[in-house]
Design a protein around this motif. Structure first.
Motif, mmCIF file in Angstrom:
data_model
loop_
_atom_site.group_PDB
_atom_site.id
_atom_site.type_symbol
_atom_site.label_atom_id
_atom_site.label_comp_id
_atom_site.label_asym_id
_atom_site.label_seq_id
_atom_site.Cartn_x
_atom_site.Cartn_y
_atom_site.Cartn_z
ATOM 1 N N VAL A 154 0.833 -1.194 0.000
ATOM 2 C CA VAL A 154 0.000 0.000 0.000
ATOM 3 C C VAL A 154 0.876 1.255 0.000
ATOM 4 O O VAL A 154 1.811 1.366 0.795
ATOM 5 C CB VAL A 154 -0.905 0.029 1.261
ATOM 6 C CG1 VAL A 154 -1.759 1.274 1.281
ATOM 7 C CG2 VAL A 154 -1.749 -1.214 1.351
ATOM 8 N N GLU A 155 0.551 2.185 -0.879
ATOM 9 C CA GLU A 155 1.160 3.524 -0.880
ATOM 10 C C GLU A 155 0.023 4.534 -0.942
ATOM 11 O O GLU A 155 -0.822 4.452 -1.838
ATOM 12 C CB GLU A 155 2.087 3.710 -2.090
ATOM 13 C CG GLU A 155 3.302 2.813 -2.081
ATOM 14 C CD GLU A 155 4.295 3.155 -0.975
ATOM 15 O OE1 GLU A 155 4.371 4.340 -0.583
ATOM 16 O OE2 GLU A 155 4.980 2.230 -0.496
ATOM 17 N N GLU A 175 0.791 17.887 2.988
ATOM 18 C CA GLU A 175 0.715 16.572 2.352
ATOM 19 C C GLU A 175 1.415 15.541 3.220
ATOM 20 O O GLU A 175 2.448 15.825 3.826
ATOM 21 C CB GLU A 175 1.364 16.606 0.973
ATOM 22 C CG GLU A 175 1.147 15.328 0.191
ATOM 23 C CD GLU A 175 1.506 15.467 -1.280
ATOM 24 O OE1 GLU A 175 2.359 14.687 -1.733
ATOM 25 O OE2 GLU A 175 0.926 16.330 -1.955
ATOM 26 N N GLY A 176 0.812 14.354 3.271
ATOM 27 C CA GLY A 176 1.393 13.253 4.027
ATOM 28 C C GLY A 176 1.468 12.006 3.172
ATOM 29 O O GLY A 176 0.883 11.948 2.090
ATOM 30 N N ARG A 177 2.191 11.010 3.704
ATOM 31 C CA ARG A 177 2.338 9.748 2.979
ATOM 32 C C ARG A 177 2.234 8.586 3.955
ATOM 33 O O ARG A 177 2.703 8.669 5.080
ATOM 34 C CB ARG A 177 3.693 9.673 2.287
ATOM 35 C CG ARG A 177 3.841 10.681 1.179
ATOM 36 C CD ARG A 177 4.964 10.292 0.217
ATOM 37 N NE ARG A 177 5.028 11.218 -0.885
ATOM 38 C CZ ARG A 177 4.247 11.204 -1.946
ATOM 39 N NH1 ARG A 177 3.316 10.309 -2.060
ATOM 40 N NH2 ARG A 177 4.384 12.085 -2.913
ATOM 41 N N SER A 217 -1.313 -1.927 8.053
ATOM 42 C CA SER A 217 -0.311 -1.416 8.981
ATOM 43 C C SER A 217 0.880 -0.883 8.200
ATOM 44 O O SER A 217 1.198 -1.362 7.116
ATOM 45 C CB SER A 217 0.127 -2.501 9.969
ATOM 46 O OG SER A 217 0.665 -3.596 9.268
ATOM 47 N N GLY A 218 1.501 0.145 8.776
ATOM 48 C CA GLY A 218 2.653 0.754 8.127
ATOM 49 C C GLY A 218 3.081 2.003 8.855
ATOM 50 O O GLY A 218 2.866 2.145 10.059
ATOM 51 N N THR A 219 3.659 2.932 8.091
ATOM 52 C CA THR A 219 4.165 4.187 8.643
ATOM 53 C C THR A 219 3.502 5.356 7.933
ATOM 54 O O THR A 219 3.479 5.395 6.699
ATOM 55 C CB THR A 219 5.693 4.273 8.478
ATOM 56 O OG1 THR A 219 6.280 3.137 9.127
ATOM 57 C CG2 THR A 219 6.237 5.553 9.084
ATOM 58 N N PHE A 220 2.979 6.288 8.726
ATOM 59 C CA PHE A 220 2.371 7.502 8.190
ATOM 60 C C PHE A 220 3.270 8.683 8.535
ATOM 61 O O PHE A 220 3.655 8.857 9.692
ATOM 62 C CB PHE A 220 0.974 7.710 8.780
ATOM 63 C CG PHE A 220 0.257 8.916 8.234
ATOM 64 C CD1 PHE A 220 0.021 9.053 6.881
ATOM 65 C CD2 PHE A 220 -0.185 9.916 9.082
ATOM 66 C CE1 PHE A 220 -0.644 10.155 6.364
ATOM 67 C CE2 PHE A 220 -0.858 11.029 8.580
ATOM 68 C CZ PHE A 220 -1.083 11.145 7.218
ATOM 69 N N THR A 221 3.615 9.470 7.514
ATOM 70 C CA THR A 221 4.445 10.660 7.712
ATOM 71 C C THR A 221 3.615 11.891 7.390
ATOM 72 O O THR A 221 3.053 11.999 6.292
ATOM 73 C CB THR A 221 5.693 10.608 6.808
ATOM 74 O OG1 THR A 221 6.417 9.402 7.098
ATOM 75 C CG2 THR A 221 6.588 11.816 7.051
ATOM 76 N N THR A 269 -4.861 6.016 -2.698
ATOM 77 C CA THR A 269 -4.168 4.807 -2.268
ATOM 78 C C THR A 269 -3.990 3.866 -3.447
ATOM 79 O O THR A 269 -4.951 3.550 -4.136
ATOM 80 C CB THR A 269 -4.960 4.091 -1.157
ATOM 81 O OG1 THR A 269 -5.235 5.004 -0.107
ATOM 82 C CG2 THR A 269 -4.178 2.908 -0.607
ATOM 83 N N GLU A 270 -2.760 3.434 -3.641
ATOM 84 C CA GLU A 270 -2.406 2.458 -4.685
ATOM 85 C C GLU A 270 -2.108 1.134 -4.002
ATOM 86 O O GLU A 270 -1.329 1.083 -3.043
ATOM 87 C CB GLU A 270 -1.177 2.916 -5.460
ATOM 88 C CG GLU A 270 -1.333 4.239 -6.170
ATOM 89 C CD GLU A 270 -2.202 4.181 -7.406
ATOM 90 O OE1 GLU A 270 -2.502 3.066 -7.893
ATOM 91 O OE2 GLU A 270 -2.583 5.253 -7.905
ATOM 92 N N TYR A 271 -2.740 0.059 -4.495
ATOM 93 C CA TYR A 271 -2.539 -1.294 -3.972
ATOM 94 C C TYR A 271 -1.875 -2.142 -5.043
ATOM 95 O O TYR A 271 -2.301 -2.117 -6.199
ATOM 96 C CB TYR A 271 -3.869 -1.939 -3.607
ATOM 97 C CG TYR A 271 -4.624 -1.246 -2.489
ATOM 98 C CD1 TYR A 271 -4.505 -1.695 -1.178
ATOM 99 C CD2 TYR A 271 -5.461 -0.168 -2.756
ATOM 100 C CE1 TYR A 271 -5.204 -1.068 -0.154
ATOM 101 C CE2 TYR A 271 -6.148 0.455 -1.735
ATOM 102 C CZ TYR A 271 -6.028 -0.004 -0.431
ATOM 103 O OH TYR A 271 -6.719 0.620 0.578
#
Length: 147
Positions: free
Chosen positions: A20-21, A32-34, A54-58, A141-143
């Motif tokens: 996921v991005e 803007e966040g990622r 699950s992942g990291t949000f900036t 969101t790109e999967y």
């Protein structure tokens, strides 16, 4: 030529692991966040899928762990899904039989409008537009299949 890839059974299609991005843009402030991570769609006893992301949000230079969970339940007609929050509250319907679907979710004074598109067997995308008195956001969101 159709730019979308039809999905006859959304639950069968989504099952498994996805990379996921996501970008999050606040159109009012320009911030803007990622988010980067994984989503796993695991089988539930009722024939649905448990969606665990699950992942990291900036956001504004600060990175932190992030996660969310949803339940994708068999919908009507067959091949579709009723998406619910982890606590069982309704979120939206999902029908990808044409490869594209638009869903609305009113949340207090805000309206979330999501467009779901499937490019091929291994790639799909969501674009949520959030509008309300205090929100003006676009989340893309790109999967991609695989962990």
């Amino acid at each position: 030529m159709n730019a979308f890839w039809p999905v006859p059974d959304v639950l069968a299609h989504l099952a498994g692991h996805w990379r996921v991005e996501r970008t999050v843009r606040d159109l009012a402030s320009g911030a803007e966040g990622r988010f980067g991570g994984t989503t796993v769609f695991s089988p539930l006893a009722d024939g649905g899928l448990f969606h665990q992301e699950s992942g990291t949000f900036t956001w504004q230079g600060v990175s932190r762990p992030a996660e969310r969970a949803l339940r994708f339940l068999p919908g009507t007609p067959p091949g579709t899904a009723d998406v619910r929050f982890a606590d069982g509250r309704p979120f939206h319907h999902l029908d990808l039989t044409s490869g594209r679907y638009v869903a609305d979710h009113p949340c207090a004074a805000d309206l979330y409008r999501g467009e779901f598109t499937v490019r091929d067997a291994d790639h799909w995308r969501t674009v949520w537009r959030v509008r309300g008195p205090a929100k003006d956001l676009v989340l893309v969101t790109e999967y991609a299949r695989g962990a």
